[in-house]
Each structure stands twice: as C-alpha cells, then as structure tokens.
Scaffold this motif. Structure first.
Motif, mmCIF file in Angstrom:
data_model
loop_
_atom_site.group_PDB
_atom_site.id
_atom_site.type_symbol
_atom_site.label_atom_id
_atom_site.label_comp_id
_atom_site.label_asym_id
_atom_site.label_seq_id
_atom_site.Cartn_x
_atom_site.Cartn_y
_atom_site.Cartn_z
ATOM 1 N N GLU A 289 -3.288 1.766 8.036
ATOM 2 C CA GLU A 289 -2.460 0.075 8.003
ATOM 3 C C GLU A 289 -1.629 0.095 9.026
ATOM 4 O O GLU A 289 -0.849 0.995 9.626
ATOM 5 C CB GLU A 289 -1.576 0.437 6.453
ATOM 6 N N CYS B 144 -11.560 3.152 0.435
ATOM 7 C CA CYS B 144 -11.259 4.645 0.209
ATOM 8 C C CYS B 144 -12.223 5.247 -0.616
ATOM 9 O O CYS B 144 -12.901 6.323 0.036
ATOM 10 C CB CYS B 144 -9.749 5.022 -0.054
ATOM 11 N N GLU B 145 -12.631 4.846 -1.642
ATOM 12 C CA GLU B 145 -13.613 5.530 -2.481
ATOM 13 C C GLU B 145 -14.904 5.633 -1.832
ATOM 14 O O GLU B 145 -15.709 6.448 -1.752
ATOM 15 C CB GLU B 145 -13.572 4.750 -3.772
ATOM 16 N N TRP C 26 -8.207 -1.809 -0.623
ATOM 17 C CA TRP C 26 -7.916 -0.403 -0.111
ATOM 18 C C TRP C 26 -8.449 0.557 -0.865
ATOM 19 O O TRP C 26 -9.506 1.444 -0.262
ATOM 20 C CB TRP C 26 -6.576 -0.294 0.050
ATOM 21 N N ASP C 27 -8.442 0.446 -2.150
ATOM 22 C CA ASP C 27 -9.108 1.500 -3.011
ATOM 23 C C ASP C 27 -10.472 1.459 -2.993
ATOM 24 O O ASP C 27 -11.079 2.774 -2.855
ATOM 25 C CB ASP C 27 -8.633 1.213 -4.594
ATOM 26 N N VAL D 88 -4.341 -3.752 -2.466
ATOM 27 C CA VAL D 88 -4.334 -2.439 -3.191
ATOM 28 C C VAL D 88 -5.848 -2.246 -3.756
ATOM 29 O O VAL D 88 -6.360 -1.177 -3.288
ATOM 30 C CB VAL D 88 -3.364 -2.289 -4.363
ATOM 31 N N SER D 89 -6.394 -3.359 -4.411
ATOM 32 C CA SER D 89 -7.603 -2.962 -4.972
ATOM 33 C C SER D 89 -8.632 -2.932 -3.699
ATOM 34 O O SER D 89 -9.541 -2.014 -4.019
ATOM 35 C CB SER D 89 -7.966 -4.331 -5.892
ATOM 36 N N LEU E 259 0.907 -1.298 0.168
ATOM 37 C CA LEU E 259 -0.084 -0.076 0.009
ATOM 38 C C LEU E 259 0.808 1.362 0.105
ATOM 39 O O LEU E 259 0.155 2.285 -0.065
ATOM 40 C CB LEU E 259 -0.912 0.147 1.305
ATOM 41 N N HIS E 260 2.029 1.126 0.212
ATOM 42 C CA HIS E 260 2.927 2.354 0.327
ATOM 43 C C HIS E 260 2.550 3.465 -0.814
ATOM 44 O O HIS E 260 2.816 4.465 -0.392
ATOM 45 C CB HIS E 260 4.315 2.189 0.171
ATOM 46 N N THR E 261 2.313 3.065 -2.158
ATOM 47 C CA THR E 261 2.207 3.994 -3.194
ATOM 48 C C THR E 261 0.760 4.067 -3.274
ATOM 49 O O THR E 261 0.424 4.894 -4.159
ATOM 50 C CB THR E 261 2.887 3.506 -4.346
ATOM 51 N N SER E 262 -0.099 3.564 -2.353
ATOM 52 C CA SER E 262 -1.942 3.765 -2.588
ATOM 53 C C SER E 262 -2.544 4.824 -1.920
ATOM 54 O O SER E 262 -3.438 4.870 -1.992
ATOM 55 C CB SER E 262 -2.365 2.212 -2.672
ATOM 56 N N TYR E 263 -1.586 5.028 -0.821
ATOM 57 C CA TYR E 263 -2.558 5.914 0.303
ATOM 58 C C TYR E 263 -1.658 7.380 0.255
ATOM 59 O O TYR E 263 -0.860 7.535 0.186
ATOM 60 C CB TYR E 263 -2.732 5.010 1.431
#
Length: 195
Positions: free
Chosen positions: A29, A180-181, A176-177, A173-174, A8-12
């Motif tokens: 996280e 968030c959305e 998490w997205d 990642v998916s 997730l480092h690049t996702s949040y």
C-alpha cells in the motif's frame, strides 16, 4: 492536503505468506500521496489538459488510456474529459485551481487507496479479477485503464515499478482480502508501508 488514515491498517500483516521460499506476488500500500482530478468541459479540453500537464510537470497531457510521468507526479487520463494527478505527499502545497469556465478541480485523496502489485505473478493474479490483457506487450508501461474488479470500478496503470491499483476507499478492505487470498498460491510478500 492532509493524508487520511488507511482503511487497510488492520487488514494486512507484513511479511511472507504462502509456500515457503516462493514469492510470486508483492503487495504494497502506498500511503503518502496526493491525488487531484482535473475535469474539462468539451470546448476546453486542450486548455485544461495543458494546465494539468504543467502542474504535473509533464511535457504534454496524457492521451486517453495513457499515464505520463512528470516531475511532480503521474498524470492519468482516466476518462475522455478527466485526468488524475497522483503525486508524492507534499509535492502539491495546495490544491491547484482552474477558472470555472475552463473546468473543475477536485481533491480525490480521501476517496482512493493505492496498491502497488509486483512480482513475476502480478499479471496472473490480477487476471483472476480484471478483464484486461495485462501482458507487457498489450498493457505496457504508461498505460492506464478504468475497469471492474469484483463489480467495483477501479483504476489500473503500469509504470516502471509494476502495476498500480487505485481502489475506492469503501471497498479497499474487501478487495485487498481477495488479492491476498488469491496471491497465497503464488507466494505472497506483503510490504509494510513506510510511516
């Protein structure tokens, strides 16, 4: 046990998202943790459970659907013959050992991402995706469930800090997205992990 780099480092993006002045959901996280699976054979269930509880620092092993907080970490009964120990990083100096005739132990750290979901709309958010009654009366602190999130098997438990999700690393990642959305409508606070 070495900790892995989070997918997730690049996702949040830490901070507030959604309606100004409104925080209905917090997502965080948890990065530094250990995770070990204890698997029993049908005839060694009590013995393996006792050993898992001893290592976790619990008075007793968790029953099915139960999460028990011990001195070392939280012991989750995720399946009839399996417990997961989720503990702070460094609390287990090495992977525990079981005699082969008693069961098997597996280090699961590289397989899961831990997300803590909090805030007054946490249950509402998760019920967009999970087919579980998450009201505190139906899913109180100390309860664990294995369930599906967008066709992906996940583990959920409630403790005194809120709701916790263990997501398969390859789908983190998916998922998490999606969280968030969907949380934007309630006001979302993404908490930066401690590093």
């Amino acid at each position: 046990m070495a900790n892995s780099v989070s997918p997730l480092h690049t996702s949040y993006v830490a901070g507030h998202h959604g309606p100004e002045g409104k925080i209905g959901v917090t997502l965080e996280e948890i990065e530094d943790f250990a995770m070990v699976q204890f698997s029993a054979w049908p005839n060694t269930l009590a013995r393996t459970g006792t050993e898992a509880a001893r290592i976790a620092g619990c008075a007793t092993a968790a029953s099915p659907g139960e999460a028990v907080l011990g001195k070392i970490g939280t012991l989750l009964r995720v399946e009839p013959l399996k417990w997961w120990l989720v503990a702070p990083a460094g609390s287990l100096s090495e992977t525990p050992v079981l005699a082969p005739e008693d069961g098997a132990i597996l280090d699961l750290l590289q397989s899961r991402v831990w997300i803590r979901v909090g805030g007054p709309k946490a249950e509402v958010l998760l019920n967009h995706f999970l087919p579980i009654d998450l009201r505190a009366a139906a899913f109180p602190s100390g309860t664990v469930a294995s369930t599906g999130f967008h066709h992906v098997g996940v583990t959920l438990w409630r403790d005194q800090t809120g709701l916790n999700l263990l997501l398969p690393r390859s789908f983190a990642v998916s998922l998490w997205d999606l969280l968030c959305e969907s949380a934007l409508q309630y006001g979302l606070e993404v908490i930066q992990p401690e590093r």
